[in-house]
Design a protein around this motif. Sequence first.
Motif, short mmCIF file in Angstrom:
data_model
loop_
_atom_site.label_atom_id
_atom_site.label_comp_id
_atom_site.label_asym_id
_atom_site.label_seq_id
_atom_site.Cartn_x
_atom_site.Cartn_y
_atom_site.Cartn_z
N UNK A 26 38.01 -7.97 28.21
CA UNK A 26 36.76 -8.31 28.88
C UNK A 26 36.82 -7.72 30.29
N UNK A 27 36.32 -6.52 30.43
CA UNK A 27 36.39 -5.80 31.71
C UNK A 27 35.09 -5.92 32.49
N UNK A 28 33.94 -5.88 31.79
CA UNK A 28 32.64 -5.98 32.43
C UNK A 28 31.94 -7.22 31.91
N UNK A 29 31.13 -7.89 32.73
CA UNK A 29 30.59 -9.20 32.34
C UNK A 29 29.84 -9.21 31.01
N UNK A 30 29.07 -8.18 30.72
CA UNK A 30 28.17 -8.24 29.57
C UNK A 30 28.85 -7.92 28.24
N UNK A 31 30.03 -7.31 28.26
CA UNK A 31 30.60 -6.75 27.03
C UNK A 31 32.04 -7.20 26.81
N UNK A 32 32.30 -7.68 25.61
CA UNK A 32 33.66 -8.03 25.19
C UNK A 32 34.08 -7.08 24.08
N UNK A 33 35.30 -6.58 24.18
CA UNK A 33 35.88 -5.73 23.14
C UNK A 33 36.75 -6.59 22.23
N UNK A 34 36.62 -6.37 20.93
CA UNK A 34 37.39 -7.13 19.95
C UNK A 34 38.14 -6.17 19.04
N UNK A 35 39.44 -6.41 18.88
CA UNK A 35 40.32 -5.54 18.11
C UNK A 35 40.78 -6.27 16.84
N UNK A 36 40.01 -6.22 15.75
CA UNK A 36 40.44 -6.92 14.53
C UNK A 36 41.72 -6.30 13.98
N UNK A 37 42.68 -7.15 13.61
CA UNK A 37 44.00 -6.65 13.22
C UNK A 37 43.93 -5.73 12.01
N UNK A 38 43.00 -5.97 11.11
CA UNK A 38 42.91 -5.13 9.91
C UNK A 38 42.19 -3.80 10.18
N UNK A 39 41.75 -3.60 11.42
CA UNK A 39 41.08 -2.35 11.77
C UNK A 39 41.86 -1.51 12.76
N UNK A 40 43.16 -1.76 12.86
CA UNK A 40 43.94 -1.06 13.87
C UNK A 40 44.69 0.16 13.32
N UNK A 41 43.96 0.95 12.59
CA UNK A 41 44.37 2.30 12.22
C UNK A 41 43.09 3.11 12.10
N UNK A 42 43.17 4.37 11.69
CA UNK A 42 41.98 5.22 11.61
C UNK A 42 42.06 6.09 10.36
N UNK A 43 40.93 6.65 9.96
CA UNK A 43 40.94 7.59 8.84
C UNK A 43 41.72 8.85 9.18
N UNK B 89 28.27 -17.29 28.27
CA UNK B 89 26.91 -16.88 27.87
C UNK B 89 26.44 -15.59 28.51
N UNK B 90 27.20 -15.07 29.50
CA UNK B 90 26.82 -13.79 30.10
C UNK B 90 27.10 -12.62 29.17
N UNK B 91 27.87 -12.83 28.11
CA UNK B 91 28.22 -11.75 27.18
C UNK B 91 27.07 -11.51 26.23
N UNK B 92 26.51 -10.32 26.28
CA UNK B 92 25.42 -9.95 25.38
C UNK B 92 25.86 -8.99 24.28
N UNK B 93 26.99 -8.29 24.49
CA UNK B 93 27.45 -7.27 23.55
C UNK B 93 28.90 -7.53 23.14
N UNK B 94 29.17 -7.43 21.86
CA UNK B 94 30.53 -7.47 21.33
C UNK B 94 30.80 -6.14 20.66
N UNK B 95 31.83 -5.45 21.12
CA UNK B 95 32.21 -4.15 20.58
C UNK B 95 33.44 -4.30 19.70
N UNK B 96 33.28 -4.02 18.40
CA UNK B 96 34.41 -3.97 17.48
C UNK B 96 35.04 -2.59 17.60
N UNK C 162 24.57 -13.43 22.19
CA UNK C 162 25.15 -12.17 21.71
C UNK C 162 24.04 -11.38 21.02
N UNK C 163 23.51 -10.38 21.72
CA UNK C 163 22.34 -9.66 21.24
C UNK C 163 22.69 -8.40 20.45
#
Length: 442
Positions: free
Chosen positions: A133-150, A186-193, A221-222
């Motif tokens: 959580x670096x900026x008030x409006x946006x939280x980044x979420x790192x789901x454990x099952x998504x921590x690799x890439x194609x 409640x200031x968080x409007x965006x969640x980034x997966x 969360x909009x």
Amino acid sequence: MTEALQHTTYQPVTRTSLSAIPQVERLDRSLRETIEVVSAVFPFRTNAYVVDHLIDWDKVPDDPIYQLTFPQRGMLSDTDYRTVASLIRRGAPAAELRATVNAIRLRHNPHPAGQLTHNVPELDGEPLPGLQHKYPETVLFFPSRGQTCHAYCSYCFRWAQFVGMPDLKFAAKEVDGLVRYLRVHPEVSDVLFTGGDPMIMKTRALREYIEPLLRPDLGHVQTIRIGTKALAYWPQRFVTDEDADDLLRLFEKIIRSGRHVAIMGHYSHPRELSTPVAQRAIARLRAIGCEIRMQAPIIRHVNDSARAWASLWRQGVKLGLVPYYMFVSRDTGPKNYFEVPLAESYTIFRKAYSQVSGLGRTVRGPVMSATPGKVLINGVTQIGGQRVFVLSFLQGRDPDWVKRPFFAHYDPAATWLFDLKPAFGAPEQFFDPDATYAPIWR
């Protein structure tokens, strides 16, 4: 796109399965050694779609997609390369090789921009693993099952997620901590997966993370953002994978809840938009109401030309995408091989920007996601006989910094914010780039 490709099951290719790729077997010995040595330090993973449909093997090693996805000799210093190569050649014990490469990794700034020290939020005095959580409006979420890439980008600033060093990895097994945190913010409007790549997950797993965010008490969360390279590296995820239709139904459910779905598509080169299956993936997402924004850093050997960026933005707009960011490669990992000086990056951006219509000029750049915030290079100009960079914050750890112009002495060799000195003899900027800022969640 061939019928065979349409029904291919995703299979990753790593350094242990390279011998199965005919194109790699035809490479000369030095290139094969480079792959083996450099991939012992930095993560390597690709797939049949990238190998067969995106790389022009007649132009290897200079082909931009090959540079983007395969390890390159310049990613290691000469000393480190020789050290690792020597260990591999003599068949050193795994523990000895691991100790050496881990020491090299730790010298490459594995978590830039305060990711571990500044960005991990707390709840009831305890840190929440897998959140930033670096900026008030946006939280980044790192789901454990998504921590690799194609497939892994060779420059990736999150390379530390993939090298098997648990202390360097962000991941959250459950969504409960995120839900509890959002209830009191409640200031968080965006969640980034993000990750890794959330689109590596099956839809049923992604659903378990997303659906709890759609409850009425989290109405603030909009927007649900999905940061992904899958549209470029495995577009079948949205078209022909066995649960592709289920994925689109999940996105439709988010939209029906009154929220917005923003796909943050990582597109590094126009070739990634060129295949029929990639274009079909985009069309399917747009048809159900998803917005797709395109972003990437400027990377030496991959897209360090105005022609590449202008073509990328024009093709994107034609397909209905929104050009969003040209980032500056972060100060981490093999940056010395991939980085482009800020002055050159700005020139490339300006020339590319001048070649697209207004619909393509939604893009912002070059942008540095640095410790104090997201810094935009607005231009280079002369003021009082001094040549300067004109900069501003698009986001800041202190929101009062946003859109306040500031100036730095013009340095043609500078590649990052911390290389820049204040202009006009000022002792410092209005912010301290090296400060340990108080977390915004306190």
